[in-house]
Design a protein around this motif. Structure first.
Motif, PDB file in Angstrom:
ATOM      1  N   LYS A 180     -49.583  76.419 -20.715  1.00  0.00           N
ATOM      2  CA  LYS A 180     -48.695  75.454 -20.041  1.00  0.00           C
ATOM      3  C   LYS A 180     -49.466  74.615 -19.031  1.00  0.00           C
ATOM      4  CE  LYS A 180     -44.297  77.768 -20.783  1.00  0.00           C
ATOM      5  NZ  LYS A 180     -43.142  78.437 -20.207  1.00  0.00           N
ATOM      6  N   ARG A 181     -50.417  75.217 -18.336  1.00  0.00           N
ATOM      7  CA  ARG A 181     -51.245  74.449 -17.394  1.00  0.00           C
ATOM      8  C   ARG A 181     -52.023  73.361 -18.154  1.00  0.00           C
ATOM      9  NH1 ARG A 181     -51.029  78.956 -14.157  1.00  0.00           N
ATOM     10  NH2 ARG A 181     -52.659  80.243 -15.056  1.00  0.00           N
ATOM     11  N   ALA A 182     -52.582  73.726 -19.283  1.00  0.00           N
ATOM     12  CA  ALA A 182     -53.314  72.754 -20.088  1.00  0.00           C
ATOM     13  C   ALA A 182     -52.378  71.644 -20.579  1.00  0.00           C
ATOM     14  CB  ALA A 182     -53.983  73.444 -21.270  1.00  0.00           C
ATOM     15  N   TYR A 183     -51.189  72.016 -20.987  1.00  0.00           N
ATOM     16  CA  TYR A 183     -50.199  71.060 -21.472  1.00  0.00           C
ATOM     17  C   TYR A 183     -49.875  70.023 -20.388  1.00  0.00           C
ATOM     18  CZ  TYR A 183     -45.698  69.402 -23.310  1.00  0.00           C
ATOM     19  OH  TYR A 183     -44.668  68.627 -23.767  1.00  0.00           O
ATOM     20  N   HIS A 184     -49.722  70.489 -19.155  1.00  0.00           N
ATOM     21  CA  HIS A 184     -49.359  69.605 -18.059  1.00  0.00           C
ATOM     22  C   HIS A 184     -50.576  68.948 -17.403  1.00  0.00           C
ATOM     23  CE1 HIS A 184     -45.156  70.574 -18.307  1.00  0.00           C
ATOM     24  NE2 HIS A 184     -45.441  71.862 -18.298  1.00  0.00           N
ATOM     25  N   GLY A 185     -51.765  69.243 -17.911  1.00  0.00           N
ATOM     26  CA  GLY A 185     -52.978  68.630 -17.392  1.00  0.00           C
ATOM     27  C   GLY A 185     -53.427  69.158 -16.058  1.00  0.00           C
ATOM     28  N   ALA A 186     -52.992  70.383 -15.751  1.00  0.00           N
ATOM     29  CA  ALA A 186     -53.341  70.976 -14.443  1.00  0.00           C
ATOM     30  C   ALA A 186     -54.626  71.767 -14.513  1.00  0.00           C
ATOM     31  CB  ALA A 186     -52.211  71.885 -13.970  1.00  0.00           C
ATOM     32  N   LEU A 192     -46.170  77.799 -27.759  1.00  0.00           N
ATOM     33  CA  LEU A 192     -47.380  77.183 -28.303  1.00  0.00           C
ATOM     34  C   LEU A 192     -47.019  76.162 -29.377  1.00  0.00           C
ATOM     35  CD1 LEU A 192     -50.468  76.946 -28.564  1.00  0.00           C
ATOM     36  CD2 LEU A 192     -50.338  78.790 -30.255  1.00  0.00           C
ATOM     37  N   GLY A 193     -46.185  76.539 -30.306  1.00  0.00           N
ATOM     38  CA  GLY A 193     -45.780  75.622 -31.370  1.00  0.00           C
ATOM     39  C   GLY A 193     -45.073  74.394 -30.827  1.00  0.00           C
ATOM     40  N   GLU A 194     -44.215  74.612 -29.838  1.00  0.00           N
ATOM     41  CA  GLU A 194     -43.489  73.492 -29.234  1.00  0.00           C
ATOM     42  C   GLU A 194     -44.458  72.519 -28.570  1.00  0.00           C
ATOM     43  OE1 GLU A 194     -40.913  75.743 -26.699  1.00  0.00           O
ATOM     44  OE2 GLU A 194     -39.664  76.416 -28.372  1.00  0.00           O
ATOM     45  N   MET A 195     -45.449  73.044 -27.835  1.00  0.00           N
ATOM     46  CA  MET A 195     -46.414  72.180 -27.161  1.00  0.00           C
ATOM     47  C   MET A 195     -47.339  71.486 -28.168  1.00  0.00           C
ATOM     48  SD  MET A 195     -47.375  74.314 -23.686  1.00  0.00           S
ATOM     49  CE  MET A 195     -47.618  75.914 -24.440  1.00  0.00           C
ATOM     50  N   MET A 196     -47.734  72.196 -29.209  1.00  0.00           N
ATOM     51  CA  MET A 196     -48.639  71.619 -30.207  1.00  0.00           C
ATOM     52  C   MET A 196     -47.974  70.511 -31.023  1.00  0.00           C
ATOM     53  SD  MET A 196     -51.674  73.096 -30.057  1.00  0.00           S
ATOM     54  CE  MET A 196     -52.438  73.158 -31.647  1.00  0.00           C
ATOM     55  N   MET A 197     -46.652  70.539 -31.126  1.00  0.00           N
ATOM     56  CA  MET A 197     -45.932  69.519 -31.887  1.00  0.00           C
ATOM     57  C   MET A 197     -45.455  68.360 -31.018  1.00  0.00           C
ATOM     58  SD  MET A 197     -43.841  71.655 -34.794  1.00  0.00           S
ATOM     59  CE  MET A 197     -42.949  72.705 -33.653  1.00  0.00           C
ATOM     60  N   ASP A 198     -45.814  68.361 -29.748  1.00  0.00           N
ATOM     61  CA  ASP A 198     -45.402  67.285 -28.854  1.00  0.00           C
ATOM     62  C   ASP A 198     -45.925  65.948 -29.387  1.00  0.00           C
ATOM     63  OD1 ASP A 198     -45.506  65.379 -26.528  1.00  0.00           O
ATOM     64  OD2 ASP A 198     -44.697  67.127 -25.486  1.00  0.00           O
ATOM     65  N   PRO A 199     -45.081  64.921 -29.381  1.00  0.00           N
ATOM     66  CA  PRO A 199     -45.538  63.599 -29.839  1.00  0.00           C
ATOM     67  C   PRO A 199     -46.698  63.045 -28.994  1.00  0.00           C
ATOM     68  CG  PRO A 199     -43.153  63.601 -29.488  1.00  0.00           C
ATOM     69  CD  PRO A 199     -43.670  64.925 -29.045  1.00  0.00           C
ATOM     70  N   ASP A 200     -46.820  63.505 -27.763  1.00  0.00           N
ATOM     71  CA  ASP A 200     -47.940  63.109 -26.912  1.00  0.00           C
ATOM     72  C   ASP A 200     -49.151  63.920 -27.367  1.00  0.00           C
ATOM     73  OD1 ASP A 200     -49.898  62.859 -24.921  1.00  0.00           O
ATOM     74  OD2 ASP A 200     -48.404  62.650 -23.322  1.00  0.00           O
ATOM     75  N   ARG A 201     -49.977  63.326 -28.222  1.00  0.00           N
ATOM     76  CA  ARG A 201     -51.089  64.043 -28.833  1.00  0.00           C
ATOM     77  C   ARG A 201     -52.160  64.428 -27.818  1.00  0.00           C
ATOM     78  NH1 ARG A 201     -48.900  66.687 -31.583  1.00  0.00           N
ATOM     79  NH2 ARG A 201     -50.740  67.295 -32.716  1.00  0.00           N
ATOM     80  N   THR A 202     -52.203  63.769 -26.676  1.00  0.00           N
ATOM     81  CA  THR A 202     -53.154  64.145 -25.633  1.00  0.00           C
ATOM     82  C   THR A 202     -52.783  65.509 -25.064  1.00  0.00           C
ATOM     83  OG1 THR A 202     -53.557  61.824 -25.105  1.00  0.00           O
ATOM     84  CG2 THR A 202     -54.161  63.443 -23.417  1.00  0.00           C
ATOM     85  N   LYS A 203     -51.486  65.716 -24.815  1.00  0.00           N
ATOM     86  CA  LYS A 203     -51.024  67.017 -24.328  1.00  0.00           C
ATOM     87  C   LYS A 203     -51.316  68.098 -25.359  1.00  0.00           C
ATOM     88  CE  LYS A 203     -47.192  65.630 -21.329  1.00  0.00           C
ATOM     89  NZ  LYS A 203     -45.734  65.735 -21.141  1.00  0.00           N
ATOM     90  N   ALA A 204     -50.981  67.800 -26.622  1.00  0.00           N
ATOM     91  CA  ALA A 204     -51.193  68.767 -27.697  1.00  0.00           C
ATOM     92  C   ALA A 204     -52.681  69.113 -27.834  1.00  0.00           C
ATOM     93  CB  ALA A 204     -50.644  68.218 -29.012  1.00  0.00           C
ATOM     94  N   ALA A 205     -53.538  68.120 -27.682  1.00  0.00           N
ATOM     95  CA  ALA A 205     -54.984  68.361 -27.783  1.00  0.00           C
ATOM     96  C   ALA A 205     -55.476  69.264 -26.663  1.00  0.00           C
ATOM     97  CB  ALA A 205     -55.737  67.025 -27.774  1.00  0.00           C
ATOM     98  N   ARG A 206     -54.942  69.067 -25.449  1.00  0.00           N
ATOM     99  CA  ARG A 206     -55.349  69.929 -24.329  1.00  0.00           C
ATOM    100  C   ARG A 206     -54.934  71.374 -24.598  1.00  0.00           C
ATOM    101  NH1 ARG A 206     -53.345  65.595 -20.681  1.00  0.00           N
ATOM    102  NH2 ARG A 206     -51.498  66.901 -20.407  1.00  0.00           N
ATOM    103  N   VAL A 207     -53.746  71.554 -25.162  1.00  0.00           N
ATOM    104  CA  VAL A 207     -53.263  72.905 -25.483  1.00  0.00           C
ATOM    105  C   VAL A 207     -54.158  73.533 -26.556  1.00  0.00           C
ATOM    106  CG1 VAL A 207     -51.355  74.230 -26.474  1.00  0.00           C
ATOM    107  CG2 VAL A 207     -50.892  72.437 -24.782  1.00  0.00           C
TER     108      VAL A 207
END
Length: 158
Positions: A152-158, A121-136
């Motif tokens: 992870k599904r939310a992170y990948h936009g699935a 969760l922390g790794e995904m929330m700190m992603d520089p791609d803020r769109t991915k982080a927002a989905r998470v």
């Protein structure tokens, strides 16, 4: 060396709570349980217990000393878990007899607040791609116990 030791106040059963936590987490143990003597102003002999224990290699102290109405719930302990199996194990054990809350938070049967969080969760929330982080973040807000696969599904936009 100066160090900080978290101290927990329990109305009762501090020794039971410390043993419970120590049994759940590696590198954990109850180091000592001491009952205050009969001449203690805090209560009758044996009613107040001071417990020194170690969780994940870090020192803690707890005390059973009766009700404390002004207990501050703003403090919690966050456990970063390697995966869903560990999230499930700790969530199930700590929430039994307690209260579950949103976003991976719970209060155990002793009144202590915990956050059971997958490391991912922390790794995904700190992603520089803020769109991915927002989905998470949005997915997390719909959960009680956190679900690594759904995050992870939310992170990948699935």
């Amino acid at each position: 060396m100066t160090r900080i030791i978290p101290s927990l106040w329990y109305a009762e059963k501090a020794d039971e709570a410390a043993a419970f936590y120590a049994a759940l987490l590696p590198d954990s143990r109850v180091d000592s349980v001491t009952s205050l003597p009969a001449d203690s102003p805090s209560g009758p002999a044996g009613s107040v217990k001071v417990v020194s224990f170690t969780l994940l290699g870090r020192p803690f102290m707890a005390m059973s000393a009766g009700p404390f109405e002004r207990f501050n719930h703003a403090i919690s302990f966050m456990i970063e878990c390697d995966g869903q199996e560990e999230v499930d194990r700790l969530w199930d054990a700590l929430s039994e007899g307690g209260e579950v809350e949103q976003c991976g938070w719970l209060r155990d049967r002793y009144g202590v607040s915990w956050q059971i969080v997958p490391k991912a969760l922390g790794e995904m929330m700190m992603d520089p791609d803020r769109t991915k982080a927002a989905r998470v973040a949005q997915a997390m807000m719909t959960m009680v116990k956190l679900d690594v696969a759904e995050l992870k599904r939310a992170y990948h936009g699935a």
